[in-house]
Motif scaffolding. Structure first.
Motif, short mmCIF file in Angstrom:
data_model
loop_
_atom_site.label_atom_id
_atom_site.label_comp_id
_atom_site.label_asym_id
_atom_site.label_seq_id
_atom_site.Cartn_x
_atom_site.Cartn_y
_atom_site.Cartn_z
N TRP A 27 2.95 11.26 -11.99
CA TRP A 27 2.99 10.23 -11.15
C TRP A 27 2.37 10.77 -9.78
O TRP A 27 2.43 11.84 -9.23
N MET A 30 2.19 6.77 -4.13
CA MET A 30 2.95 5.35 -4.52
C MET A 30 4.43 5.77 -4.35
O MET A 30 5.19 5.29 -5.06
N GLN A 31 4.90 6.47 -3.15
CA GLN A 31 6.24 6.78 -3.19
C GLN A 31 7.23 5.52 -2.79
O GLN A 31 8.56 5.54 -3.09
N GLU A 32 6.56 4.49 -2.05
CA GLU A 32 7.35 3.70 -1.66
C GLU A 32 8.23 2.85 -2.84
O GLU A 32 9.38 2.66 -2.73
N LEU A 65 5.80 3.50 -13.37
CA LEU A 65 6.96 3.63 -12.40
C LEU A 65 8.41 3.61 -13.08
O LEU A 65 9.07 4.78 -12.69
N MET A 190 4.29 -3.97 -6.43
CA MET A 190 3.24 -2.81 -6.36
C MET A 190 1.76 -3.19 -5.98
O MET A 190 1.43 -4.13 -6.68
N ASP A 191 1.54 -2.65 -5.06
CA ASP A 191 0.12 -2.80 -4.86
C ASP A 191 -0.99 -1.79 -5.36
O ASP A 191 -0.45 -0.78 -5.84
N PRO A 193 -3.35 1.53 -5.77
CA PRO A 193 -3.30 2.74 -4.97
C PRO A 193 -4.33 2.76 -3.99
O PRO A 193 -5.31 2.04 -3.93
N THR A 194 -4.21 3.70 -2.89
CA THR A 194 -5.43 3.84 -2.12
C THR A 194 -6.49 4.41 -2.59
O THR A 194 -6.23 5.12 -3.82
N GLU A 197 -5.41 8.30 -3.81
CA GLU A 197 -4.42 8.42 -4.91
C GLU A 197 -5.31 7.84 -6.36
O GLU A 197 -4.99 8.48 -7.44
N GLU A 198 -6.05 6.84 -6.19
CA GLU A 198 -6.60 6.49 -7.34
C GLU A 198 -7.76 7.58 -7.98
O GLU A 198 -7.68 8.01 -9.07
#
Ligand SMILES: Nc1ncnc2c1ncn2[C@@H]1O[C@H](COP(=O)(O)OP(=O)(O)OP(=O)(O)O)[C@@H](O)[C@H]1O
Ligand SMILES: [Mg+2]
Length: 280
Positions: A27, A30-32, A65, A190-191, A193-194, A197-198
């Motif tokens: 993973w 995307m901690q939120e 997730l 879930m949005d 990733p930045t 992150e991507e």
């Protein structure tokens, strides 16, 4: 015929459990949503764990997730793939003709998780009919049990049992009925990733492609997210892995050409070769 490794007896009825798939995911970021999922599953004394629904566009990482969170809880994740054809017995217990011609009762992944104290993911829950949802309504409240009409037994969930549901925001087949909806709380959104992150997700999954090739694919993804189109990480992975193969097989002269060709074939987007971003 498949082997079922464990049998349990409930009120004299023999039921065969299924084993969970062995799944893991590295993973990234995307901690939120991850923290939210773990928080909702906490057993707060007298208050049982909650039953979250994970919402997001296709390929945004909903299933992954759940895999990651189950790993962190140290529990097995069972997955039931929900479709329009999912019937109540598919969710609970199915009768199967065994080699000896007798009926064998086989537990679903959901019931196997309930009995063993695992976690069950009802994947793509919004594809399932109201009739099927109704059959597991008692599981989603204080009763924490289901009744199998086929086998004539009630099955109670272990205290360690957890459940969550994923729903694709834009592919709803049925409206999930309100009384079920109100049991599937909280909603975890879930949005995408930045950019960073991507890149790290692609890098973590693909060894072959160069950093430049992956950065270029991330550009394509980020531009698509900005336009509110639906290119996902999964598309990004496929664009990068196919572009790399085209290059390796000399089916493209350079990375730019390989990415354009791959983008075109993976997404069917004609604009790929016309206005794709340029390599830096
Ligand atoms: N944060 C992340 N870290 C690592 N890998 C990720 C992450 N998010 C997504 N992925 C990867 O992206 C791909 C798509 O993710 P996944 O299948 O979980 O999405 P999904 O939302 O369940 O898709 P669908 O709606 O089609 O079921 C997978 O290969 C997954 O491993
Ligand atoms: Mg999924």
């Amino acid at each position: 015929m498949a082997e079922y490794h464990e049998k349990i007896i409930i009120k004299g009825v023999e039921i065969h459990l299924v084993d969970p798939p062995q799944l893991d995911v590295d993973w990234v970021g995307m901690q939120e949503p991850l923290t939210q999922l773990l928080a909702s599953w906490t057993d707060d004394g007298d208050d049982p764990p909650m039953q979250p629904r994970i919402l997001g566009k296709p390929g945004v990482g909903k299933t992954s997730l759940a895999i990651k969170a189950a790993r962190m809880m140290g529990q097995d994740l069972y997955i039931t793939q929900c479709t329009v054809d999912t019937k109540p017995e598919d969710l609970i217990i199915s009768p199967v003709i065994a080699d000896n011609g007798k009926i064998r009762y086989v537990a679903s992944p959901l019931v196997s998780a309930m009995v063993r104290g695992g976690i069950c993911l009802l994947d793509e829950g919004n594809r399932m009919s109201e009739k099927s949802w109704a059959s597991i309504a008692p599981l989603l409240d204080m009763r924490r049990s289901v009744y199998s009409i086929v086998a004539g037994v009630e099955i109670k969930a272990s205290p360690n049992f957890r459940v969550c549901v994923t729903m694709n925001e834009d592919a709803s087949t049925f409206e999930v009925p309100e009384y079920i909806h109100s049991r599937l709380q909280p909603a975890i959104h879930m949005d995408f990733p930045t950019r960073d992150e991507e890149f790290r997700i692609l890098r973590g999954k693909l060894d072959g492609p160069s950093d430049e090739l992956l950065r270029e694919v991330v550009n394509i993804l980020q531009e698509s997210h900005a336009r509110d189109e639906d290119l996902s990480i999964r598309d990004g992975l496929n664009i990068a892995r196919y572009a790399y193969r085209l290059l390796k097989h000399k089916a493209a002269a350079n990375e730019r050409e390989a990415i354009d060709q791959s983008h075109l074939q993976i997404t069917g987007d004609n604009r790929a070769s016309l206005d794709g971003p340029t390599l830096v």
